[in-house]
Write a protein that holds these residues in place. Structure first.
Motif, PDB file in Angstrom:
ATOM      1  N   LEU A   1      -4.912   3.754  -2.147  1.00  0.00           N
ATOM      2  CA  LEU A   1      -5.370   2.656  -2.985  1.00  0.00           C
ATOM      3  C   LEU A   1      -5.276   3.067  -4.441  1.00  0.00           C
ATOM      4  O   LEU A   1      -5.761   4.119  -4.832  1.00  0.00           O
TER       5      LEU A   1
ATOM      6  N   LEU B   1       0.836  -1.202   0.000  1.00  0.00           N
ATOM      7  CA  LEU B   1       0.000   0.000   0.000  1.00  0.00           C
ATOM      8  C   LEU B   1       0.874   1.257   0.000  1.00  0.00           C
ATOM      9  O   LEU B   1       0.590   2.226  -0.700  1.00  0.00           O
TER      10      LEU B   1
ATOM     11  N   ASP C   1      -6.630  -5.824  -0.972  1.00  0.00           N
ATOM     12  CA  ASP C   1      -5.590  -5.903   0.061  1.00  0.00           C
ATOM     13  C   ASP C   1      -6.143  -5.508   1.431  1.00  0.00           C
ATOM     14  O   ASP C   1      -5.756  -6.077   2.447  1.00  0.00           O
ATOM     15  N   MET C   2      -7.027  -4.531   1.443  1.00  0.00           N
ATOM     16  CA  MET C   2      -7.634  -4.116   2.713  1.00  0.00           C
ATOM     17  C   MET C   2      -8.413  -5.277   3.318  1.00  0.00           C
ATOM     18  O   MET C   2      -8.320  -5.545   4.515  1.00  0.00           O
ATOM     19  N   ASN C   3      -9.176  -5.956   2.472  1.00  0.00           N
ATOM     20  CA  ASN C   3      -9.929  -7.107   2.974  1.00  0.00           C
ATOM     21  C   ASN C   3      -9.014  -8.221   3.434  1.00  0.00           C
ATOM     22  O   ASN C   3      -9.292  -8.898   4.427  1.00  0.00           O
TER      23      ASN C   3
ATOM     24  N   ALA D   1      -8.592  -2.438  -2.755  1.00  0.00           N
ATOM     25  CA  ALA D   1      -9.532  -2.826  -1.706  1.00  0.00           C
ATOM     26  C   ALA D   1      -9.362  -4.297  -1.345  1.00  0.00           C
ATOM     27  O   ALA D   1      -9.597  -4.705  -0.211  1.00  0.00           O
TER      28      ALA D   1
ATOM     29  N   TYR E   1      -5.821   5.480   4.310  1.00  0.00           N
ATOM     30  CA  TYR E   1      -5.690   4.285   3.483  1.00  0.00           C
ATOM     31  C   TYR E   1      -6.213   4.541   2.080  1.00  0.00           C
ATOM     32  O   TYR E   1      -5.572   4.204   1.094  1.00  0.00           O
ATOM     33  N   GLU E   2      -7.416   5.130   2.031  1.00  0.00           N
ATOM     34  CA  GLU E   2      -8.063   5.280   0.727  1.00  0.00           C
ATOM     35  C   GLU E   2      -7.206   6.063  -0.264  1.00  0.00           C
ATOM     36  O   GLU E   2      -7.143   5.726  -1.438  1.00  0.00           O
TER      37      GLU E   2
ATOM     38  N   MET F   1      -7.422   1.768  10.157  1.00  0.00           N
ATOM     39  CA  MET F   1      -8.319   1.632   9.006  1.00  0.00           C
ATOM     40  C   MET F   1      -9.700   2.154   9.352  1.00  0.00           C
ATOM     41  O   MET F   1     -10.348   2.823   8.555  1.00  0.00           O
TER      42      MET F   1
ATOM     43  N   LYS G   1      -7.889  -7.522   6.874  1.00  0.00           N
ATOM     44  CA  LYS G   1      -8.929  -7.811   7.870  1.00  0.00           C
ATOM     45  C   LYS G   1      -9.025  -9.305   8.118  1.00  0.00           C
ATOM     46  O   LYS G   1      -9.216  -9.759   9.247  1.00  0.00           O
TER      47      LYS G   1
END
Ligand SMILES: Cc1cc2nc3c(=O)[nH]c(=O)nc-3n(C[C@H](O)[C@H](O)[C@H](O)COP(=O)(O)O)c2cc1C
Ligand code: SF4
Ligand code: SF4
Ligand code: SF4
Ligand code: FES
Lengths: 595, 178, 242
Positions: free
Chosen positions: A561, A510, A519-521, A517, A557-558, A550, A524
């Motif tokens: 991306l 990142l 990668d964000m998931n 997105a 974060y956004e 986050m 989590k």
């Protein structure tokens, strides 16, 4: 230049009683006197201690501060907490490297200097800071780096360096009943002896004292259970590993209130019936060693340690200091015990807990430095007064280690229940945007939550309080912490060994502007696995900084991306660089453009 | 019934998965009833048009693989990674621990029968990556069908499930990594 | 009266001191596992055997059974998490099953089949790990090591030798052997050691025994590892015959 050839192995081993349980201490002494722990030393140690070489190697290769290759006459390690970075660590490190004509992590060509990073060294109030041959130098700036570079170029032995470089002020900004009032060595022990063990335990119980190391377990319950447990011997262990980035209150307690801490340990020994105690001091606090040994010697001379303490027949108790060697996980109590036993610091399977099965599988109380200091105060003055301060669930006061974006970093002794906002006012942090309470494994709170309270029932804390102003990038804060956890994972269990590295790699992805997105998931998901399946607290909390930032700072974060759907796991064009070099190609087909 | 459009390709693989696909023998006729092949070694169509299902054999070992794979991702509603190489890098990925320079040396300088070999710099040749990667590290993949190669039965079951709009499910015997 | 606890709603009898996984195995119930072996000291590192013990997650191989305890194991959620752990083990090493002597008899692979793992999912680390072929009879293929420490325990506790250990930490943890050169040949390892047959994966391989059993006849070719209970009868499973 220091003479690194004097490495008297049999002497070192003998000093530690020829006991393999003292292997970490033996290796520390070898490392300190020889500069390295070469492979043939492992063989010689195996023979001297009569243990398989593979076990010596397992321990020697576990700890960050041990190494087989030479780091020269001067090993410089920059503290790499995000607080150090905010204070200009990267620039100063580069400046030093330039001045000494060397590259980080590579021994200088003349074999003299080695420069690298290390995890937070407990000086966040005086950041940036570094270790030189294990000794801390705080408050770095260009002029200090100039001085260090000159001393190194002149090959001055460390012992001849100006002492002011190593001076570490306590920075106590606000003191209360623990740190603000005088203490007469022996007074707590005298009171405890007069009262008797049972009644002393009752006072600790009445005080409602809960552990200051983070988890907040009720101290009297632990002591009572250990007292009851049967064993050949009972042990008292003081946890001075203080490895949580941003925490430094134990450093201050040991620097200026060591009597209080040692006396708390002796009171505990009286209650549980222990004859032997250990102070497990993080390796980064090496500079406190001689001073602490001095306090112990003074206490022995005063009849406060040793045989028949204060003339009480049969009350024998002494304390040995063990140094860590660069492993945050050794703050976890069962890993700490493994380390005390000469092994890699990997957390044990629990139950059984140390109170019944600890050091050498005997009943052992492990408490934090501050917990013992509180216990001494309680023994001295009784439990009721202690319980009167704070909140019903969180009795007494707490030492908070404040660092980061504020005008007055340092130690604040506050009653439990104090709001974050109040501490921010006290330390001069008008511009605060976020606070990391209790370090990377703790809680990140945003400016919307500054009315929350420092207490076990709201924001439990081991003491760290890192302040971040509006100008700070909370993504970078979290990324720094994921690097910390990946570096400090002991590697015992699958979820943490692999998960912390996956997290770190994803945050780096990142950071390079290549995230999605997806990668964000993924992060989590990894957090879910870590929380549920990891073996110890390190793994359970390792994803907290990412998940909390986050949630609370989604913009951080956004904006990173690249797209919503998916981005490759690796840098496609970068992965062609070697082949471009080998073939000498630079045509259109030798590149993979972003699309 | 409109036929399902299917495209297949082999990246860094050995065509073994394709051979296994053909191995479904007489069921191939049923398959041809149900699907129409777009780009595939079977049809020799060079570029993939809009498809329902894309089947990719082999990992990603060079720049060209990425172009093909991205073309498939752009055009295929469902993208399936088939075989060990597509899913883990497979046998080609065993070079991942060999330095790329050593690979080139071996292939162009020291290989058996080579004399005065030269490392080519022709733009027509696909440029290799440092390491071979599975395809899910380059594009999003919807389904994975492991095996080296997957048994013909497994491929059949997988495709018929997909064609019928069912979540593909393999019996124990059909799931293999080798 | 025998004591019991509930496992996925079924009453499981247990003897005092038995772990959840031992009691379950004795009752013919499989709980996925890799670092557990009935003959060796519980270790608790792979975490595959994680179960829900009255609302708290814990390893079935290290937590003791207790009267009245309610344990969940075969749930969608737990198996999904176990699959993720298995995937982590695959990407952290270099597992090229098609070229592995252990394939078909490998417990890592078999557990992955059992859990329906279709892909290792996470980005591969492709670590550079050493292969040690120095020993005349035993091959060490560290690329396939999952750090379960079964060989460490077997060598120490059954063979009385201490041939193996784990060095380093974190993602750089690695299998080490008891010799100054770091080579297996210079240890007192023997092919008849328990440590030579206990490895659940293809990391410790008996030389000249690879690929002798045809595909289709190997341990897990047709039989789910879950059906290969009871555990104590499974002794031969860890062998490197391939
Ligand atoms: C990863 C990890 C690191 C820890 N580090 C420390 C530490 O540095 N100091 C400490 O006192 N407790 C630390 N703890 C908590 C100890 O395990 C233990 O709970 C504590 O020493 C008990 O003392 P207390 O009851 O006085 O707090 C750590 C726990 C974990 C999981
Ligand atoms: S959670 Fe991390 S630190 Fe704790 S035992 Fe597992 S690998 Fe070690
Ligand atoms: S050890 Fe098992 S999982 Fe790894 S390559 Fe061999 S067969 Fe596959
Ligand atoms: S070699 Fe095998 S038995 Fe030993 S730790 Fe690795 S996987 Fe486990
Ligand atoms: S089998 Fe229980 S943790 Fe590995």
């Amino acid at each position: 230049m220091p003479d690194y050839d004097v490495c008297d192995l049999p002497g070192i081993v003998a000093r530690w009683g020829n006991d393999p349980a003292n292997l970490v201490q033996i290796l520390r002494n070898v490392q300190e006197s020889c500069g390295t722990i070469p492979s043939d030393t492992l063989d010689r140690l195996a023979r001297l201690l009569d243990v398989p070489r593979v076990r010596i190697e397992a321990t020697a290769s576990f700890y960050s501060f041990f190494h087989a290759e030479s780091h020269g006459a001067y090993e410089i390690l920059f503290s790499d907490n995000v607080i150090d970075r905010m204070a200009g660590k990267a620039e100063l490190k580069q400046y030093l490297c330039e001045r000494l004509w060397l590259e980080p992590r590579k021994l200088s060509e003349d074999g003299l200097v080695f420069v690298d990073d290390t995890a937070d060294i407990g000086l966040a109030d005086q950041a940036p800071a570094m270790l030189i041959n294990g000794f801390a130098v705080p408050s770095l700036d260009k002029s200090r780096i100039d001085l260090v570079a000159e001393l190194i170029r002149a090959r001055k032995p460390l012992a001849e360096w100006p002492p002011m470089l190593f001076e570490i002020p306590d920075n106590i900004r606000k003191a209360g009943p623990l740190a603000g009032e005088p203490f007469t060595p022996g007074s707590a022990l005298k009171a405890a002896l007069a009262r008797g063990a049972e009644a002393t335990l009752a006072e600790v119980d009445a005080s409602n004292l809960r552990g200051r190391g983070g988890a907040g377990f009720k101290t009297a319950t632990k002591w009572a259970s250990c007292r009851k447990a049967e064993g050949e011997a009972h042990y008292v262990v003081c946890n001075a590993d203080e490895g949580e980035p941003g925490t430094f209150k134990d450093r201050v307690l040991l620097n200026s209130y060591a009597d209080l801490v040692f006396e708390g340990m002796a009171v505990c020994a009286r209650v549980i019936g222990a004859r032997q105690g250990f102070l497990y001091l993080r390796g980064e606090y090496r500079n406190l060693l001689e001073k602490l040994e001095g306090v112990l010697a003074r206490r022995r001379a005063a009849g406060l340690l040793g045989k028949n303490i204060l003339g009480e027949p049969g009350f024998d108790f002494d304390i040995e200091i063990h140094l860590g060697a660069g492993a945050y996980i050794c703050g976890e109590e069962s890993a700490l015990i493994e380390s005390l036993e000469g092994k890699p610091g990997k957390p044990r399977n629990r139950p059984p807990y140390p109170d019944t099965c600890g050091y050498r599988n005997q009943p052992t109380v492990v408490n934090n430095v501050e917990t013992f200091a509180c216990a001494a105060r309680i023994a001295e003055r009784g439990g009721a007064g202690f319980a009167a301060l704070g909140t019903p669930q969180s009795a007494g006061s707490k030492l908070i280690s404040v660092s980061g974006d504020c005008r007055r970093p340092g130690i604040y002794e506050v009653p439990f229940g104090v709001s974050v906002r109040q501490i921010l006012i006290d330390c001069g942090a008008e511009d605060a945007h976020a606070v990391q309470v209790s370090g990377p494994s703790g809680t990140c709170i945003s400016f919307r939550e500054f009315d929350r309270r420092i207490a076990f029932e709201d924001l439990p804390t081991a003491g760290a309080f890192m302040v971040f102003s509006r100008s700070r990038d909370m993504f970078e804060v979290a990324r720094n912490f994921t690097h910390f956890f990946a570096h400090e994972s002991c590697g015992f269990c699958t979820p943490c060994r692999v998960g912390t590295s996956l997290l770190r790699n994803t945050m780096d992805k990142l950071a390079a502007g290549k995230g999605s997105a997806y990668d964000m998931n993924e992060m989590k998901h990894i957090m879910h696995i870590l929380r549920g399946m990891a073996h110890c607290g390190l793994g359970h909390t390792a994803a907290n900084p990412v998940v909390q930032t986050m949630e609370k700072f989604p913009d951080a974060y956004e904006k990173r991306l690249k797209r919503l759907d998916f981005e490759p796991a690796f840098d496609l064009d970068g992965a062609l660089a070697t082949a471009r070099l080998i073939t000498g190609r630079d045509d259109e087909w030798a590149h993979l453009a972003d699309d | 019934m409109t036929k399902l459009k299917v495209a297949t390709c082999s990246l860094a693989g050995c065509f073994g998965c394709h051979m296994s696909l053909l191995d479904i023998d007489e069921k191939l006729f049923d398959l041809v009833q149900a699907v129409e092949f777009d780009r595939s070694p079977i049809t020799d169509i060079k570029h993939c048009g809009p498809c329902d299902i894309g089947i990719v054999e082999g990992g990603v070992c060079n720049a060209e693989n990425v172009h093909v794979l991205k073309e498939f991702r752009r055009n295929c509603r469902i993208l399936v990674a088939i075989g060990a190489c597509a899913i883990t890098g497979g046998i080609p990925a065993m070079r991942n621990n060999v330095d790329l320079w050593d690979c080139f040396q071996e292939v162009y300088h020291y290989g058996i029968g080579l004399e005065n070999g030269q490392i080519p710099n022709d733009p027509e040749l696909p440029l290799p990556f440092d390491k071979v990667h599975p395809i899910n590290e380059v594009v999003r993949i919807d389904y994975f069908l492991p095996g080296c190669p997957p048994p013909a039965d497994a491929i059949w079951k997988f495709l018929t499930d997909l064609a019928a709009g069912r979540e593909p499910k393999l019996d124990y015997d059909m799931l293999h990594y080798d | 009266m025998t004591k019991t606890f509930r496992l996925d709603g079924r009453e499981i009898p247990f003897k005092e001191g038995q772990t959840i996984i031992e009691a379950a195995a004795a009752a013919g119930v499989y709980i996925p596992h890799l670092c557990h072996h009935p003959e060796f000291k519980p270790h608790g590192s792979c975490k595959l055997c994680t179960v829900n013990i009255g609302g708290r997650l814990g390893a079935a191989c290290t937590n003791h059974a207790a009267e009245g305890m309610a344990v969940e194991s075969e749930t969608e959620a737990l198996n999904a998490d176990r699959r993720a752990l298995t995937q982590m083990l695959f990407v952290e090493g270099n597992h090229f099953c098609p070229s592995c002597e252990k394939s078909g008899n490998c417990q890592l692979q078999a557990v992955a089949y059992h859990l329906g793992m279709m892909t290792p999912h996470f980005p591969h680390f492709y670590p550079a790990r050493d292969i040690d072929a120095s020993h005349p009879d035993v091959l060490l293929e560290r690329n396939r090591c999952i750090l379960c420490e079964l060989c460490v325990r077997a060598s120490r506790d059954a063979d009385g030798k201490n041939v193996f250990g784990i060095g380093g930490r974190g993602i750089r943890a690695r299998l080490i052997v008891n010799s100054a050169s770091g080579r297996l040949a210079e240890t007192n390892m023997s092919v008849t050691d328990r440590a030579a047959e206990v490895c659940p994966t293809g990391a410790i391989i008996r030389k000249r025994h690879g690929f002798t059993v045809p595909i289709g006849q190997r341990l897990y070719d047709h039989h789910d590892i879950a059906t290969q209970l009871p555990l104590p009868a499974r002794r031969g499973e860890g062998r490197g015959e391939g």
